[in-house]
Design a protein around this motif. Sequence first.
Motif, PDB file in Angstrom:
ATOM      1  N   LEU A  23       0.800  -1.189   0.051  1.00  0.00           N
ATOM      2  CA  LEU A  23      -0.019  -0.084  -0.117  1.00  0.00           C
ATOM      3  C   LEU A  23       0.753   1.145   0.071  1.00  0.00           C
ATOM      4  O   LEU A  23       1.720   1.478   0.954  1.00  0.00           O
ATOM      5  CB  LEU A  23      -0.877   0.021   1.170  1.00  0.00           C
ATOM      6  CG  LEU A  23      -2.010  -1.159   1.571  1.00  0.00           C
ATOM      7  CD1 LEU A  23      -2.547  -1.023   2.722  1.00  0.00           C
ATOM      8  CD2 LEU A  23      -2.797  -1.189   0.139  1.00  0.00           C
ATOM      9  N   PHE A  29      -8.737   4.310  -0.004  1.00  0.00           N
ATOM     10  CA  PHE A  29      -9.430   3.063  -0.147  1.00  0.00           C
ATOM     11  C   PHE A  29     -11.114   3.412  -0.022  1.00  0.00           C
ATOM     12  O   PHE A  29     -11.295   4.190   0.835  1.00  0.00           O
ATOM     13  CB  PHE A  29      -9.062   2.150   1.200  1.00  0.00           C
ATOM     14  CG  PHE A  29      -9.933   0.937   1.413  1.00  0.00           C
ATOM     15  CD1 PHE A  29      -9.483  -0.037   0.556  1.00  0.00           C
ATOM     16  CD2 PHE A  29     -10.988   0.742   2.353  1.00  0.00           C
ATOM     17  CE1 PHE A  29     -10.252  -1.474   0.709  1.00  0.00           C
ATOM     18  CE2 PHE A  29     -11.535  -0.766   2.452  1.00  0.00           C
ATOM     19  CZ  PHE A  29     -11.325  -1.451   1.559  1.00  0.00           C
ATOM     20  N   SER A  31     -14.710   1.314   0.282  1.00  0.00           N
ATOM     21  CA  SER A  31     -15.520   0.189   0.536  1.00  0.00           C
ATOM     22  C   SER A  31     -16.716   0.394   0.325  1.00  0.00           C
ATOM     23  O   SER A  31     -17.403   1.290   0.640  1.00  0.00           O
ATOM     24  CB  SER A  31     -14.939  -0.236   2.035  1.00  0.00           C
ATOM     25  OG  SER A  31     -15.962  -1.358   2.485  1.00  0.00           O
ATOM     26  N   THR A  44      -6.215   2.669   5.913  1.00  0.00           N
ATOM     27  CA  THR A  44      -6.790   1.872   4.681  1.00  0.00           C
ATOM     28  C   THR A  44      -6.148   0.454   5.218  1.00  0.00           C
ATOM     29  O   THR A  44      -6.866  -0.563   5.076  1.00  0.00           O
ATOM     30  CB  THR A  44      -5.943   2.181   3.437  1.00  0.00           C
ATOM     31  OG1 THR A  44      -6.573   3.648   2.916  1.00  0.00           O
ATOM     32  CG2 THR A  44      -5.953   1.091   2.466  1.00  0.00           C
ATOM     33  N   ASP A  89     -12.112  -6.233  -6.821  1.00  0.00           N
ATOM     34  CA  ASP A  89     -11.226  -5.248  -6.166  1.00  0.00           C
ATOM     35  C   ASP A  89     -10.784  -4.330  -7.410  1.00  0.00           C
ATOM     36  O   ASP A  89     -10.305  -4.938  -8.587  1.00  0.00           O
ATOM     37  CB  ASP A  89     -10.117  -6.030  -5.848  1.00  0.00           C
ATOM     38  CG  ASP A  89     -10.470  -6.825  -4.433  1.00  0.00           C
ATOM     39  OD1 ASP A  89     -11.338  -6.328  -3.624  1.00  0.00           O
ATOM     40  OD2 ASP A  89      -9.795  -7.727  -4.165  1.00  0.00           O
ATOM     41  N   PHE A 102      -7.680   1.924  -4.000  1.00  0.00           N
ATOM     42  CA  PHE A 102      -7.995   0.639  -4.131  1.00  0.00           C
ATOM     43  C   PHE A 102      -9.835   0.558  -3.752  1.00  0.00           C
ATOM     44  O   PHE A 102     -10.205   1.172  -2.699  1.00  0.00           O
ATOM     45  CB  PHE A 102      -7.437   0.043  -2.871  1.00  0.00           C
ATOM     46  CG  PHE A 102      -7.854  -1.494  -2.696  1.00  0.00           C
ATOM     47  CD1 PHE A 102      -8.815  -2.181  -3.100  1.00  0.00           C
ATOM     48  CD2 PHE A 102      -6.583  -2.156  -1.881  1.00  0.00           C
ATOM     49  CE1 PHE A 102      -9.209  -3.405  -2.779  1.00  0.00           C
ATOM     50  CE2 PHE A 102      -6.994  -3.862  -1.878  1.00  0.00           C
ATOM     51  CZ  PHE A 102      -8.086  -4.187  -2.219  1.00  0.00           C
TER      52      PHE A 102
END
Length: 126
Positions: A23, A29, A31, A44, A89, A102
């Motif tokens: 990372l 990030f 989600s 993250t 992902d 991400f």
Amino acid sequence: MTVLDKWYACAKSQDRAGLWDLLHPDVIFESPVVHTPQAGRDITFKYPSSALEVLVGPAFAYIDEWRSDNGAVLEFETEIDGIKLNGVDIMTFSADGRIIHFKVMVRRLKAINLLHRLTGERLAKA
């Protein structure tokens, strides 16, 4: 070894040190179970490491992938407690070979709710 090769190795072995190194310090990030993007490696790191504990088991598999010069989309599936989970992902790689962005997307509302509960339990223990 490519960034993607490193990701697959970390996911399979749940290598927390390898994930940390993978990372980027400025990673973002996103989600399906967190309402705002999380910025930075410190915060993250907690999410994918907890999610890998929840998701990666005998039924977990990456079933497809799409690559570009600076990223990839990886489709995965698993089954937890009789609930089938399917997701992707979406990763963007930095010039220095780390994950800079991400995003995780998951289908089936039951699966999202289960992932939210189980990941939350793991985060609470950490």
